[in-house]
Scaffold this active site. Structure first.
Site, mmCIF file in Angstrom:
data_model
loop_
_atom_site.group_PDB
_atom_site.id
_atom_site.type_symbol
_atom_site.label_atom_id
_atom_site.label_comp_id
_atom_site.label_asym_id
_atom_site.label_seq_id
_atom_site.Cartn_x
_atom_site.Cartn_y
_atom_site.Cartn_z
ATOM 1 N N ASP A 21 4.316 1.794 5.529
ATOM 2 C CA ASP A 21 5.133 2.632 4.664
ATOM 3 C C ASP A 21 4.352 4.313 5.026
ATOM 4 O O ASP A 21 4.579 4.925 3.775
ATOM 5 C CB ASP A 21 4.955 2.600 3.287
ATOM 6 C CG ASP A 21 5.477 1.113 2.781
ATOM 7 O OD1 ASP A 21 6.245 0.530 3.875
ATOM 8 O OD2 ASP A 21 5.407 0.536 1.874
ATOM 9 N N LYS A 81 11.706 -2.856 3.952
ATOM 10 C CA LYS A 81 11.378 -3.939 2.857
ATOM 11 C C LYS A 81 11.788 -3.062 1.594
ATOM 12 O O LYS A 81 11.855 -1.941 1.328
ATOM 13 C CB LYS A 81 9.852 -4.257 2.915
ATOM 14 C CG LYS A 81 8.785 -3.036 2.833
ATOM 15 C CD LYS A 81 7.442 -3.478 2.802
ATOM 16 C CE LYS A 81 6.436 -2.415 2.806
ATOM 17 N NZ LYS A 81 6.165 -2.117 1.390
ATOM 18 N N CYS A 110 1.437 -1.198 -2.046
ATOM 19 C CA CYS A 110 1.706 -1.600 -0.712
ATOM 20 C C CYS A 110 0.832 -2.337 0.212
ATOM 21 O O CYS A 110 0.667 -3.263 0.730
ATOM 22 C CB CYS A 110 3.036 -0.817 -0.197
ATOM 23 S SG CYS A 110 4.251 -0.629 -1.110
#
Length: 181
Positions: A21, A81, A110
């Protein structure tokens, strides 16, 4: 997982790099530039060494896509996701790798949940400390402590890439050396 399997050296045949991310939506974080650049060095080193690269993007519709300075290869398609742990996302696949170098954003959410899920599955995890970040420094530090207590090994970009090189004097080492200097 045994202590020996957590601390043994990583090798190119068993390792994968997971970039979590590092997206445009996080660019406002004070550490974003440093984290993205460090992730970029890891990506370039992994490419040189033939280590598979898996990138994820949390809700890209809102947080946008991976920052260009990460330098994902053209053939790398990010796993989209909405879950925090990349392991639980549709399309996440280590392709038989049993060692993961993990970097990205956010350390305590995450990155942590992905690493914890990997550890639960018996995968050796190294968290690249100079290539992870959170919005708040305290969250990053608590996340790193939690991951280390859970069995992840803390490392750095330089240490991880040189571990994968295994020796000096090779063409790969010389190319990686340019990445880390």
């Amino acid at each position: 997982m045994s202590e020996a399997s957590r601390t043994r050296l990583f090798d190119r045949d068993g390792a994968a790099l997971v970039v979590v991310d590092v997206q445009e939506g996080f660019r406002g974080y004070s550490t974003f530039g440093d984290v993205a650049a460090a992730c970029g060095r890891l990506v370039e080193g992994a490419r040189i060494l033939g280590v598979p690269i898996i990138a994820t993007e949390q809700y890209p519709k809102g947080l946008k896509h991976t920052a260009p300075e990460v330098g994902l290869p053209d053939d790398a398609e990010a796993v989209e996701k909405s879950v925090f742990s990349a392991v639980r996302a549709d399309g996440f696949n280590l392709a038989g790798r049993n060692q993961v170098l993990i970097c990205g954003i956010e350390t305590h959410v995450c990155v942590a949940q992905t690493a914890l899920d990997l550890l639960d599955r018996g995968v050796a995890v190294q968290v690249v400390t100079d290539a992870v970040g959170s919005r708040h420094a305290h969250d990053r530090e608590v996340g790193l402590r939690r991951l280390e207590r859970a069995g992840a090994v803390l490392t750095t970009v330089e240490a991880a890439l040189l571990e994968l090189c295994e020796r000096a004097g090779t063409p790969e080492f010389k190319a990686v050396q340019k990445v880390i200097l």
